[in-house]
Write an enzyme that holds these catalytic residues in place. Structure first.
Site, PDB file in Angstrom:
ATOM      1  N   PHE A 164      18.886-107.580  74.636  1.00 45.43           N
ATOM      2  CA  PHE A 164      17.504-107.004  74.016  1.00 45.43           C
ATOM      3  C   PHE A 164      16.355-108.196  74.384  1.00 45.43           C
ATOM      4  CE2 PHE A 164      20.609-104.434  71.761  1.00 45.43           C
ATOM      5  CZ  PHE A 164      20.139-103.316  71.872  1.00 45.43           C
ATOM      6  N   PHE A 223      20.846-110.902  72.051  1.00 48.54           N
ATOM      7  CA  PHE A 223      19.480-110.577  71.362  1.00 48.54           C
ATOM      8  C   PHE A 223      18.578-111.741  71.741  1.00 48.54           C
ATOM      9  CE2 PHE A 223      22.319-108.675  68.343  1.00 48.54           C
ATOM     10  CZ  PHE A 223      21.709-107.436  67.988  1.00 48.54           C
ATOM     11  N   ASP A 224      17.241-111.658  72.095  1.00 45.84           N
ATOM     12  CA  ASP A 224      16.127-112.647  71.974  1.00 45.84           C
ATOM     13  C   ASP A 224      15.623-112.558  70.622  1.00 45.84           C
ATOM     14  OD1 ASP A 224      14.167-114.267  72.674  1.00 45.84           O
ATOM     15  OD2 ASP A 224      12.602-112.429  73.018  1.00 45.84           O
ATOM     16  N   GLY A 225      15.167-113.685  70.441  1.00 46.64           N
ATOM     17  CA  GLY A 225      14.945-114.065  68.932  1.00 46.64           C
ATOM     18  C   GLY A 225      13.317-113.364  68.778  1.00 46.64           C
TER      19      GLY A 225
END
EC number: 3.1.3.5
Length: 333
Positions: A291, A174-176
């Site tokens: 993502f 995941f991106d943040g």
């Protein structure tokens, strides 16, 4: 194709529902070409004539395989539990195409029992009825519609080259900001630049960020991870999560980690890249899906062989959302 055919069954009490479009699960380029050039009737006829020929795996296929591998291990540990991934094939194909999809699923021994086939209409209105935890599609407009409805969703893209992914461990990266977290910090960057962003993050280090569109999906993954931890299998857990962010650890990383902690969540690994490209790190991680809210990072991941998914949320989408390839026609999704 106004006819609507669908099946909404009760969701198992604790299942995590993953809705996947037919074109995300399988490659359907030739079928799309026929639809574009010859129309819907020829498209349906072609599918009927080829219904005994299995479709080739699409970008979501390894992810679905990994979900099923986790389910298999959960069933061994908890034979009576409904804490499982529940996969729904969500498509606006005509019901007559369903036989080829069923044959393809059986050919690959996938365990997908629930279909939603909407005969040309958008399937988005059914996502809530299925209590969907994550929706993956190749259609950017449908994904944006789902995000607008408050459903975790992403547009999935095939990588530019094949990279082998683990068979027995699900890996999700995941991106943040604007993915797990809100786009609050990205708004600061856009409006005032990086220096103000660093100052803002330091000032509000102990104030948790608001949640982003995929926070609930990470939460669901964490719930299943704890099922393995409780059996003493933390190191052998078949689910592994990653935070892969352009944030700098020194100047803005603490707020991200403290936000996750405030939610009672964690990722197994946290990679703070301080603006460096994400693709090379993702190539080493080999996630089943990554993502990100920015197409720049999605394209970079694709180039390095990662199945990447775009989350159309937040200030990075202005003035309009884009995709690296032409989106498919409605009948082929």
């Amino acid at each position: 194709m106004a006819h609507v055919f669908f099946s909404v069954q009760p969701k198992p009490q604790n299942a995590i529902t993953i809705a996947v479009s037919s074109k995300a699960l399988f490659r359907m380029e030739e079928e799309q070409r026929i639809y574009r050039e010859k129309g819907v009737e020829e498209y349906v006829r072609y599918q009927l004539e080829h219904e005994n020929e299995p479709l080739s795996p699409g970008p979501a296929f390894p992810f679905v395989r990994a979900l099923e591998a986790v389910n298999s291990q959960l069933r061994e540990l908890y034979p009576d539990s409904e804490d499982l991934f529940d996969i729904v094939l969500m498509t606006n194909n005509h019901a007559q195409v369903g036989v080829r999809l069923i044959n393809s699923i059986n050919h690959y021994n996938l365990f997908i029992e629930r279909f939603c086939m909407t005969g040309g209409n958008s399937p988005i209105c059914y996502l809530k009825a299925y209590h969907t935890n994550l929706y993956l599609s190749s259609d950017a407009e449908k994904v944006s519609e789902a995000i607008g409805e408050g459903i975790a969703a992403a547009t999935i893209f095939s990588p530019s080259k094949d990279v082998a992914v683990p068979q027995s461990q699900l890996r999700v990266a995941f991106d943040g900001d604007a993915v797990l977290f809100s786009d609050e910090s990205e708004q600061i960057v856009k409006a005032h630049g990086l220096d103000m962003f660093f100052e803002h993050e330091k000032t509000y280090e102990n104030k948790p960020l608001a949640q982003g569109p995929l926070k609930g999906f990470l939460e669901a993954l964490g719930r299943l991870q704890k099922k393995f931890y409780s059996k003493g299998l933390r190191l052998e857990c078949p689910i592994r999560t990653y935070l892969v962010t352009a944030r700098s650890a020194a100047s803005s990383g603490a707020r991200a980690l403290k936000t996750l902690r405030s939610w009672g969540l964690e990722t197994d690994e946290a990679l703070f890249l301080a603006g460096a490209p994400k693709g090379p790190l993702l190539e080493k991680i080999r996630p089943h899906i990554f993502f990100d809210d920015q197409m720049f990072h999605v394209a970079g991941a694709q180039e390095m062989g990662t199945v990447a998914a775009h989350v159309p949320y937040g200030v990075a989408q202005a003035p309009r959302r884009t995709a690296p390839e032409r989106q498919a026609p409605p009948a082929a999704q």
